[in-house]
Every structure is written in structure tokens, then in C-alpha cells.
Design an enzyme around this catalytic site. Structure first.
Site, PDB file in Angstrom:
ATOM      1  N   GLU A 304       0.793  -1.230   0.000  1.00 52.86           N
ATOM      2  CA  GLU A 304       0.000   0.000   0.000  1.00 52.86           C
ATOM      3  C   GLU A 304       0.827   1.283   0.000  1.00 52.86           C
ATOM      4  OE1 GLU A 304      -4.071  -1.509   2.071  1.00 52.86           O
ATOM      5  OE2 GLU A 304      -2.516  -0.914   3.476  1.00 52.86           O
TER       6      GLU A 304
HETATM    7  C1  ACM Z   1      -2.125  -5.461   4.089  1.00 48.31           C
HETATM    8  O1  ACM Z   1      -3.209  -5.935   4.504  1.00 48.31           O
HETATM    9  N1  ACM Z   1      -2.056  -4.220   3.682  1.00 48.31           N
HETATM   10  C2  ACM Z   1      -0.936  -6.265   4.021  1.00 48.31           C
END
Ligand code: ACM
Length: 665
Positions: A304
Site C-alpha cells: 500500500e
Molecule cells: C495489508 O493488509 N495491507 C498487508
């Protein structure tokens, strides 16, 4: 003189199920004369484990047991034959196999390594059963070895800090169900949780004072090793990194100043991949952490990173153009390549979330798949080793059944045998947004025991009835470690009502569970600063009621005349709900902490009790349902299904089935 054999027969409550087990009648009766011998290899780790086993045996049975470990196996009740210590630093290839044979004369545990013996001792303790006025070990022959090499639990200590005692009791629980990797998520936008002596402002300014000292981290690593568990630290980079920048804005891609981020979700900030000074910083940091965490794997996160801060910095945009990096994913791959060099320098393998998967990286990078089975398979097809996590997110508040049936390597997988061998196993993930030290156990346990079985036991061990039957027993056994997964509900209900008289509230709570992470976020918009003291925090995911009521109703509807026992159990349950409802409404109205979440739910609870009782009566044929009853009842069930109070009822499906089975006049 031959020993007297036990009279009772074996009831299998083992979790995980061994790869091979045969049972004979009878078994070894446990007596205060119980003795242990370890005639072959011994070391401090084995001796300590034997000591813990004997204490637990004593606690389980009330039979006093001498703690001496004899060398001479003659006449010993339990003989533990171990060939050697196993690896100095437990690797993914450690031999964890063992065999265990119990006869009327005693038990023999054999293993190549101490870790194998640890696994066998857990099985031994799970075998203990009552035999009339005492306890016995049933006569069994077990040959056991894990299906997957990597069987992990990740805990996010970044978003909420978990004190060392919580970690230790979790490690005890993990060892009991033969999990072997503790993945310790130590840095997040919301907190940097370990002391760095080289960069004291990391925890000093990024943790609100809530962090592990290096001594404590080493203590956790040692505690885990004693239990045959590897510790993999995760430092999430280049995103999820606000907490680093509070003390060290110079490694970020912006100018700062920064604060600990209280909001969850994806932040725009990231480390600056373009400056040599960033890598110099990380070299120092990885080197320092490598002295604390001996495992050859080092988790760099990598998830992310949205690239917003990179795209907003002209110097970084120019760097991307100059190095022909076409997008921010390419820039992240560049970062990972340079980071990998640092890891290699400290003899570490890189592991990261899905997003690290990039052809620019060598094939010894391990990909942890959180986005789904497809990305795991895609990685394996490109030659990358992988670990599955997507179906094992505990904050989805799914049932143990759903988690249990998700297989890291399903029978219908289209991977070749070579690609299949790249799937190392699975990891359960406990993200930390909506929990803290009081509630974490009830989110992890007992569901994680079901996933531990998925990772250890043969693929064809998939009987959900049998899993729940054993899970109930395992859940009670886990309490020996001080885990609070069962007791916390009572603690929470007392706190919410301000009363010690929670009998009615317990009945109410028994058919409620927390909504998923996403639904709660919608309903409450939690941040790190949100107090987690509501009804949703007290109740447990997948409480026994969900499966039990479903099983009873289905049996009854399948053949009403043959299931009077099920009918009586359901009648008793609905009567108990009915009896509890007025008290629940009174408590809910009297508690400012409860009113908002539970007022509507308490009314619905009374209605569900009424509908259940009426449906049973109509199905029994004593009278017939008036016209419109069914529609009215279904409307009530529909309303009870709507979001509210951050909790949901566990029994709406089977109640609907009961209502639908009723014939109106
Ligand atoms: C995640 O759930 N961003 C690894």
C-alpha cells in the site's frame, strides 16, 4: 508386573490432527508414580520443555507428578528419545516430525530434533482424558509431520501496542497448536515499536512511549525459540512509515514535520528512494535489528505505497525520468532492489507483501499474499516462494469454518508439482486497528487453532463438525496459558453494565458477534484514539451458538420425528433467550455505554426468542400459524439482519429456516 489398562476408549480431541494415527482399546493410567526419562540427547531447551509439560499434566489432571528427568528408561512412564538439538537457528526446513506410541505400560515419544519433541509433547498433553475416577493416555500410535513448513501468526503491534505478557501467552498458544512462525509487525504509520540505539528518535518520538526495549525483544525471541517458533520482524517500507518520520523526517519524501498518524488507512507518505542517505540509514537499522532477530528472513512490508508523496516531489519525479522508472511501482521495485542489497549484506532473505512481486527482484524473495490466492499462484508461476494470508485475516470476523476450509494449496490448484513446492504455507493475520491488549486474545483464539490445523494436517482433514467439536475443547485448554479469549467477554459485560450480575447479558451476548473490520469502520470511523470499550469489543467472533443452533435446526428440519432431543435443546435455548430479554433491556437502558449499540438489538433479541419458540410450537403441530405470521416473522428477521450497534446476530439463518418450514393455515 504389567500395568493395569484404562477402561475408557479414546476420544480424539487433537488439534491439529496428526498425519497418521491409529488407536487401540485401553491405555496408560496416570498415577502419582509417573516418571519421565530422556535417555538420549538432552539440552536446556528440551529439559525446560519437559518441565513445562509435567506442570501442565499436573494442572490438567490434579495428579502430582515428580519433575526429575531420568536417564534410565527402565520403568519410565514416558520415554522421550531425541536424536539431537536441531538447528542452532531454526530454519524453514527444521525437522518437526515425531512419533508417539502409548500402550498400557507407558508412552514413548521419538523425534530427530528438540523441535519435533516439542510438537510431540503438545500432542501428548492433548491426549489426556478422563477414565472414571482418574485420567489416562489412550493407546495410540502416532506418526506426525507437518504438511506446510511455514505456519504463522502475524500480530500488528504498530497500530496498537501489545505488551510483552500478551505476546508471550500468544506464543504459548501458538506452540500448543504447532504454529511455528511469529511474524511481528513492528512499525506502522501509528507507531514505531522497537528501541533503536542507533536511531533513538524512532521509538523515542514515534511510539507514544509504547515500544519494546531491545532486551524485551530478545526475550521474546528466546521465549519463542524455547517453543520452536521463529520470529520474523516486519518493518513496513517504504509506505506505512509515518512513525519513522516523526524523529527522522530526512528519510521521507517530503519536508515534514510529521506526527504519529492517528487515522488508519493508506497514508500518502513514503521513504525517499532516491537518496543514498536513505539507504545508509536503513543499512544501519537493518544491521542493528539483525543482531536482535537471528531468523534468516526479514519482512520489509511493501504494501500500500500509493506514490502520492513521490509524485508530488519534483526532485523524485526527475529521478524517475532519469532512471527510466515509468511509474511509482517501478520506483518501489528500485527501492526494493537497493534494500535487498542491504538485507543480503546481513544474510537476510527478503519477505514482503504482494506488492513486492516484481520481475526486477530475484527469485529468493518470498511473497506473502494478502490480496488473494490468485496473486499467490501468479507468484509461484513466476518462480517465487509464497505464503498465503488472504483467507486468514482475523479482522474479517469470519467463522472458524470459513478460515478452516481455505487451503493454501487446494486440490484443484493448477500449479505444477514444482510450483506447488514454492508454496511454503500460510499465515494468520491479526491487524491491530480495532483491538488492544484486552481484546486481542478473543480475536485470535480459538479460530486460529482451526487454521493451525489447516497448515499442519493432511489436506483431507476437512470435517467441519469434527473441527468444531475439537475446537471447543482446544479453546478451554488454551486458557492454561492465561489467554483471555473466553473470560474477556464476561469482563467486558461487567464493565459495560457496571454490575456483577451478568447472567442475562451473557445469554444475549452468546448470540452476538462483532461485525467485520470494514463494517465497524463504516459505523464508527475508528482511529488509534478511539476507546475500544463497546459491546462489539466484549463479544467474540464465531461464538459456539452460531454453529450449534445451525446444526440443531438442520437436524430437526431434516427429520422432526427423530430429533426430539434437538427440539428440546432448541426449546430450552429460546426459553433462555425469552427469560433473559427483559433483564437485558433493563441493563441496556441503564448503561450509557450500552444504550446506543444495544437498545435496538435487545428488542430484536426478545423478538427472535418469540419467533423461535412459536416456530417450534407450530412445527410440532399443537396449533397452526395464523395467516401472516410467516411474513411478519421474516420481516423481523430482515430487520435484525440490518447493520446496527456494530454487532450482528449469529442465529438468523437457522431461524429463517425454521420460520420457512412452518405451514400457515
Ligand atoms: C495489508 O493488509 N495491507 C498487508
Amino acid at each position: 508386573m504389567s500395568a493395569q489398562s484404562a477402561q475408557s476408549s479414546f476420544t480424539n480431541t487433537l488439534m491439529p490432527q496428526p498425519s497418521k494415527l491409529t488407536a487401540e482399546p485401553g491405555g496408560f493410567i496416570l498415577k502419582p508414580s509417573f516418571t519421565v526419562a530422556a535417555p538420549q540427547f538432552r539440552d536446556g531447551r528440551l529439559d525446560a520443555a519437559i518441565g513445562r509439560t509435567l506442570h501442565r499434566l499436573e494442572y490438567e489432571t490434579g495428579i502430582p507428578v515428580a519433575k526429575d528427568i531420568h536417564k534410565d528408561p527402565a520403568g519410565a512412564s514416558l520415554i522421550i528419545e531425541v536424536k539431537g538439538a536441531g538447528e542452532v537457528i531454526q530454519s524453514v526446513d527444521e525437522d518437526e516430525s515425531y512419533s508417539l506410541h502409548v500402550t498400557a505400560n507407558g508412552a514413548k515419544l521419538q523425534a530427530n530434533t528438540v523441535v519435533g519433541a516439542l510438537r510431540g509433547m503438545e500432542t501428548l498433553l492433548q491426549l489426556v482424558q478422563p477414565d472414571h475416577s482418574t485420567y489416562f493416555l489412550p493407546a495410540v500410535s502416532i506418526e506426525d509431520t507437518p504438511r506446510f513448513r511455514w505456519r504463522g501468526l502475524m500480530i500488528d503491534c504498530g497500530r496498537h501496542f501489545e505488551p510483552v505478557p500478551v505476546i508471550k501467552r500468544t506464543l504459548d498458544g501458538m506452540a500448543a497448536v504447532k504454529l511455528n512462525v511469529f511474524h511481528w509487525h513492528l512499525s506502522e504509520d501509528q507507531g514505531f515499536r522497537i528501541e533503536s540505539k542507533l536511531y533513538p528518535k524512532l521509538a523515542g518520538m514515534g511510539s507514544d512511549g509504547l515500544y519494546y526495549t531491545q532486551e524485551q525483544a530478545k526475550e521474546v525471541v528466546a521465549y519463542a525459540r524455547e517453543r520452536g517458533i521463529r520470529v520474523i520482524p516486519e518493518f513496513d517500507m517504504p509506505g506505512h512509515s509515518s512513525a519513522w518520520f516523526v524523529g527522522y523526517p530526512e528519510i521521507s519524501s517530503g519536508s515534514g514535520p510529521y506526527e504519529i498518524r492517528r487515522e488508519f488507512g493508506i497514508s500518502d507518505v513514503a521513504m525517499d528512494p532516491t537518496r543514498d542517505s536513505t539507504y545508509k540509514f536503513l543499512d544501519g537499522f537493518v544491521g542493528e535489528m539483525s543482531a536482535i532477530f537471528p531468523d534468516p528472513y526479514f519482512h520489509i512490508g511493501g504494501d500500500e505505497t500509493n506514490g502520492v508523496q513521490w509524485k508530488g516531489n519534483p526532485r523524485i519525479v526527475e529521478f524517475m525520468q532519469k532512471h527510466d522508472l515509468k511509474d511509482t511501482a517501478a520506483l518501489q521495485a528500485y527501492f526494493n532492489q537497493r534494500l535487498l542489497k542491504i538485507l543480503v549484506k546481513y544474510h537476510k532473505h527478503m519477505i514482503g507483501w504482494d506488492e513486492v512481486l516484481n520481475p526486477a527482484l530475484p527469485k529468493d524473495v518470498v511473497v506473502q499474499s494478502w490480496r488473494g490466492e490468485a496473486s499467490l499462484a501468479a507468484g509461484a508461476k513466476q518462480g517465487y516462494q509464497g505464503i498465503l494470508s488472504a483467507p486468514y485475516y482475523l479482522d474479517g470476523m469470519k467463522s472458524a469454518e470459513q478460515h478452516y476450509l481455505a487451503d493454501p494449496l487446494p486440490a484443484n490448484s493448477d500449479l505444477t508439482p514444482e510450483q506447488r513446492s514454492l508454496i511454503l504455507g500460510g499465515e494468520v493475520c491479526m491487524w491491530g486497528e480495532q483491538l488492544y491488549e484486552r481484546t486481542i486474545d478473543s480475536r485470535i483464539w480459538p479460530r486460529t487453532a482451526a487454521m493451525a490445523e489447516r497448515f499442519w494436517s493432511p489436506e483431507n482433514v476437512r470435517d467441519v463438525d469434527d473441527m468444531y467439536r475439537r475446537l471447543n475443547t482446544v479453546s478451554i485448554r488454551l486458557e492454561v496459558f492465561g489467554l483471555t479469549h473466553l473470560t474477556q467477554e464476561d469482563v467486558g459485560l461487567r464493565a459495560l453494565t457496571g454490575s456483577a450480575d451478568i447472567d442475562a447479558m451473557r445469554v444475549f451476548a452468546s448470540i452476538l458477534e462483532p461485525v467485520s473490520f470494514g463494517e465497524r469502520y463504516e459505523g464508527q470511523h475508528t482511529s488509534q484514539l478511539t476507546p475500544l470499550n463497546r459491546l462489539v469489543d466484549a463479544v467474540r467472533p464465531d461464538p459456539p451458538s452460531r454453529y450449534e443452533v445451525q446444526v440443531l435446526v438442520h437436524a430437526l428440519l431434516e427429520n422432526p420425528s427423530q430429533h426430539s432431543d434437538e427440539k428440546h435443546q432448541l426449546e430450552a435455548a429460546f426459553s433462555a433467550w425469552k427469560a433473559a430479554a427483559p433483564k437485558v433491556q433493563q441493563r441496556v437502558t441503564a448503561s450509557p455505554l450500552l444504550t446506543e449499540d444495544a437498545a435496538a438489538r435487545a428488542q430484536q433479541f426478545a423478538q427472535l426468542a418469540e419467533i423461535g419458540s412459536q416456530a417450534l410450537a407450530y412445527l410440532a403441530g399443537a396449533s397452526s400459524a395464523p395467516t401472516g405470521w410467516k411474513q411478519n416473522s421474516l420481516t423481523v428477521l430482515d430487520n435484525a439482519k440490518k447493520p446496527g450497534g456494530l454487532v450482528r446476530f449469529t442465529v438468523l439463518g437457522p431461524l429463517r429456516d425454521l420460520v420457512n418450514a412452518v405451514q400457515e393455515k
